[in-house]
Design a protein around this motif. Structure first.
Motif, PDB file in Angstrom:
ATOM      1  N   ASP A  36       0.809  -1.222   0.000  1.00 47.71           N
ATOM      2  CA  ASP A  36       0.000   0.000   0.000  1.00 47.71           C
ATOM      3  C   ASP A  36       0.844   1.275   0.000  1.00 47.71           C
ATOM      4  O   ASP A  36       0.307   2.366  -0.189  1.00 47.71           O
ATOM      5  N   ARG A  37       2.158   1.139   0.184  1.00 50.66           N
ATOM      6  CA  ARG A  37       3.015   2.334   0.203  1.00 50.66           C
ATOM      7  C   ARG A  37       4.017   2.362  -0.946  1.00 50.66           C
ATOM      8  O   ARG A  37       4.887   3.218  -0.998  1.00 50.66           O
ATOM      9  N   LEU A  38       3.890   1.422  -1.875  1.00 55.85           N
ATOM     10  CA  LEU A  38       4.812   1.347  -3.007  1.00 55.85           C
ATOM     11  C   LEU A  38       4.022   1.303  -4.306  1.00 55.85           C
ATOM     12  O   LEU A  38       3.162   0.445  -4.492  1.00 55.85           O
ATOM     13  N   THR A  39       4.331   2.227  -5.210  1.00 53.50           N
ATOM     14  CA  THR A  39       3.725   2.242  -6.537  1.00 53.50           C
ATOM     15  C   THR A  39       4.822   1.942  -7.545  1.00 53.50           C
ATOM     16  O   THR A  39       5.872   2.595  -7.537  1.00 53.50           O
ATOM     17  N   LEU A  40       4.581   0.950  -8.386  1.00 54.63           N
ATOM     18  CA  LEU A  40       5.571   0.545  -9.384  1.00 54.63           C
ATOM     19  C   LEU A  40       5.132   1.022 -10.764  1.00 54.63           C
ATOM     20  O   LEU A  40       3.960   0.922 -11.128  1.00 54.63           O
ATOM     21  N   HIS A  41       6.099   1.532 -11.521  1.00 56.03           N
ATOM     22  CA  HIS A  41       5.819   2.109 -12.838  1.00 56.03           C
ATOM     23  C   HIS A  41       6.682   1.404 -13.880  1.00 56.03           C
ATOM     24  O   HIS A  41       7.903   1.440 -13.786  1.00 56.03           O
ATOM     25  N   GLU A  42       6.057   0.796 -14.862  1.00 59.18           N
ATOM     26  CA  GLU A  42       6.793   0.171 -15.960  1.00 59.18           C
ATOM     27  C   GLU A  42       6.978   1.209 -17.059  1.00 59.18           C
ATOM     28  O   GLU A  42       6.108   1.416 -17.897  1.00 59.18           O
ATOM     29  N   ARG A  43       8.123   1.860 -17.016  1.00 59.76           N
ATOM     30  CA  ARG A  43       8.430   2.877 -18.019  1.00 59.76           C
ATOM     31  C   ARG A  43       9.897   3.242 -17.951  1.00 59.76           C
ATOM     32  O   ARG A  43      10.608   2.884 -17.022  1.00 59.76           O
ATOM     33  N   ASP A  44      10.316   4.012 -18.911  1.00 57.48           N
ATOM     34  CA  ASP A  44      11.690   4.484 -18.995  1.00 57.48           C
ATOM     35  C   ASP A  44      11.902   5.561 -17.933  1.00 57.48           C
ATOM     36  O   ASP A  44      11.173   6.558 -17.907  1.00 57.48           O
ATOM     37  N   ALA A  45      12.878   5.367 -17.079  1.00 63.29           N
ATOM     38  CA  ALA A  45      13.128   6.321 -15.990  1.00 63.29           C
ATOM     39  C   ALA A  45      13.508   7.701 -16.516  1.00 63.29           C
ATOM     40  O   ALA A  45      13.299   8.701 -15.835  1.00 63.29           O
ATOM     41  N   ARG A  46      14.047   7.759 -17.731  1.00 61.69           N
ATOM     42  CA  ARG A  46      14.440   9.063 -18.284  1.00 61.69           C
ATOM     43  C   ARG A  46      13.243   9.954 -18.553  1.00 61.69           C
ATOM     44  O   ARG A  46      13.366  11.180 -18.591  1.00 61.69           O
ATOM     45  N   THR A  47      12.079   9.347 -18.762  1.00 63.91           N
ATOM     46  CA  THR A  47      10.888  10.139 -19.075  1.00 63.91           C
ATOM     47  C   THR A  47       9.878  10.138 -17.943  1.00 63.91           C
ATOM     48  O   THR A  47       8.785  10.692 -18.099  1.00 63.91           O
ATOM     49  N   TYR A  48      10.257   9.552 -16.813  1.00 59.23           N
ATOM     50  CA  TYR A  48       9.345   9.489 -15.673  1.00 59.23           C
ATOM     51  C   TYR A  48       9.165  10.883 -15.081  1.00 59.23           C
ATOM     52  O   TYR A  48      10.132  11.587 -14.805  1.00 59.23           O
ATOM     53  N   VAL A  49       7.922  11.290 -14.915  1.00 63.36           N
ATOM     54  CA  VAL A  49       7.612  12.585 -14.311  1.00 63.36           C
ATOM     55  C   VAL A  49       6.738  12.322 -13.085  1.00 63.36           C
ATOM     56  O   VAL A  49       5.571  11.951 -13.211  1.00 63.36           O
ATOM     57  N   PRO A  50       7.295  12.511 -11.894  1.00 58.06           N
ATOM     58  CA  PRO A  50       6.501  12.262 -10.680  1.00 58.06           C
ATOM     59  C   PRO A  50       5.524  13.390 -10.410  1.00 58.06           C
ATOM     60  O   PRO A  50       5.615  14.475 -10.992  1.00 58.06           O
ATOM     61  N   ASP A  51       4.610  13.111  -9.484  1.00 57.25           N
ATOM     62  CA  ASP A  51       3.627  14.123  -9.096  1.00 57.25           C
ATOM     63  C   ASP A  51       4.246  15.232  -8.240  1.00 57.25           C
ATOM     64  O   ASP A  51       3.710  16.325  -8.159  1.00 57.25           O
ATOM     65  N   GLY A  52       5.349  14.951  -7.585  1.00 55.80           N
ATOM     66  CA  GLY A  52       5.994  15.943  -6.727  1.00 55.80           C
ATOM     67  C   GLY A  52       7.461  15.619  -6.563  1.00 55.80           C
ATOM     68  O   GLY A  52       8.003  14.769  -7.260  1.00 55.80           O
ATOM     69  N   ASP A  53       8.107  16.319  -5.654  1.00 59.10           N
ATOM     70  CA  ASP A  53       9.512  16.086  -5.377  1.00 59.10           C
ATOM     71  C   ASP A  53       9.652  15.031  -4.287  1.00 59.10           C
ATOM     72  O   ASP A  53       8.765  14.850  -3.462  1.00 59.10           O
ATOM     73  N   TYR A  54      10.788  14.369  -4.271  1.00 60.92           N
ATOM     74  CA  TYR A  54      11.046  13.305  -3.316  1.00 60.92           C
ATOM     75  C   TYR A  54      12.055  13.725  -2.259  1.00 60.92           C
ATOM     76  O   TYR A  54      12.943  14.534  -2.516  1.00 60.92           O
ATOM     77  N   ASP A  55      11.911  13.123  -1.083  1.00 62.48           N
ATOM     78  CA  ASP A  55      12.904  13.303  -0.025  1.00 62.48           C
ATOM     79  C   ASP A  55      14.165  12.498  -0.321  1.00 62.48           C
ATOM     80  O   ASP A  55      15.250  12.844   0.116  1.00 62.48           O
ATOM     81  N   LEU A  56      13.994  11.408  -1.070  1.00 63.61           N
ATOM     82  CA  LEU A  56      15.103  10.503  -1.379  1.00 63.61           C
ATOM     83  C   LEU A  56      14.905   9.923  -2.772  1.00 63.61           C
ATOM     84  O   LEU A  56      13.824   9.428  -3.092  1.00 63.61           O
ATOM     85  N   VAL A  57      15.952  10.014  -3.591  1.00 63.51           N
ATOM     86  CA  VAL A  57      15.962   9.382  -4.907  1.00 63.51           C
ATOM     87  C   VAL A  57      17.186   8.477  -4.953  1.00 63.51           C
ATOM     88  O   VAL A  57      18.293   8.901  -4.608  1.00 63.51           O
TER      89      VAL A  57
END
Length: 197
Positions: A36-57
């Motif tokens: 419930d706290r992990l969302t997985l995205h099957e896509r190229d990380a170079r084009t990934y656009v998150p909804d906001g900024d992260y505390d940790l990448v």
């Protein structure tokens, strides 16, 4: 998932082009009660656009996706909030590369700096290392043996599979490139970076 386990109020996104890797991640998350706290995205990380900024990448051992260390600092770093952390695992020359090491890695000497050069690149891009872990020879050996060993075991356990012979060949070629090429020359460091103020 370790970060989620340490921070019970955290949420994470995982990005990969491999359905197999994502399936394994989903299974591990379910096993650890983190679905419930992990969302997985099957896509190229170079084009990934998150909804906001992260505390940790985190980008460990995958800087080739972003055209190297400097590109990872730029591309993955744009998703880190102003007080956040960028954690990158990257190779570096522990000793000057030999022709055999360069051939094994299909690399040029300038493809990897030494450890001090790695820090210089980070600082030049506006990131300050606050910690780093340099993998020792035993860790590297464990990683490489696990890499070639798991592929070899799969091929030996599935001799009738149409990909078994190729998997065995790939494992043997990689093992030879490592043992006869870059072992004890290419190091690996995981850097914890914050933005310079």
């Amino acid at each position: 998932m370790q970060a989620l386990a340490l921070h019970p109020d955290g949420h994470a996104d995982g990005v990969d082009v491999s359905p197999y890797a994502l399936e394994r991640a989903a299974a591990a998350a379910a096993e650890q009660g983190l679905t419930d706290r992990l969302t997985l995205h099957e896509r190229d990380a170079r084009t990934y656009v998150p909804d906001g900024d992260y505390d940790l990448v985190l980008c460990v051992g995958s800087t080739h996706v972003f055209d190297g260390f400097a590109g990872t600092l730029r591309t993955a770093g744009r998703h880190v909030n102003s007080d956040g952390i960028l954690l990158i695992g990257e190779g570096f020359w522990e000793a000057p590369p030999t022709p055999a090491a360069l051939a094994a890695l299909d690399a040029k000497p300038e493809d990897f700096p030494d450890l001090a050069g790695l820090v210089d690149v980070a600082e030049g891009a506006g990131w300050t290392p606050v910690y780093a872990h340099v993998s020792d020879a035993a860790e590297w050996d464990d990683y490489e043996w696990s890499w070639v060993g798991s592929l070899t075991e799969w091929a030996l356990d599935n001799p009738g599979h149409p990909d078994a012979a190729e998997a065995l060949t790939v494992a043997q070629e990689h093992r030879d490139q490592w043992l006869r090429g870059y072992r004890n020359l290419l190091g690996f460091a995981t850097l914890v970076l914050r933005r310079a103020r």
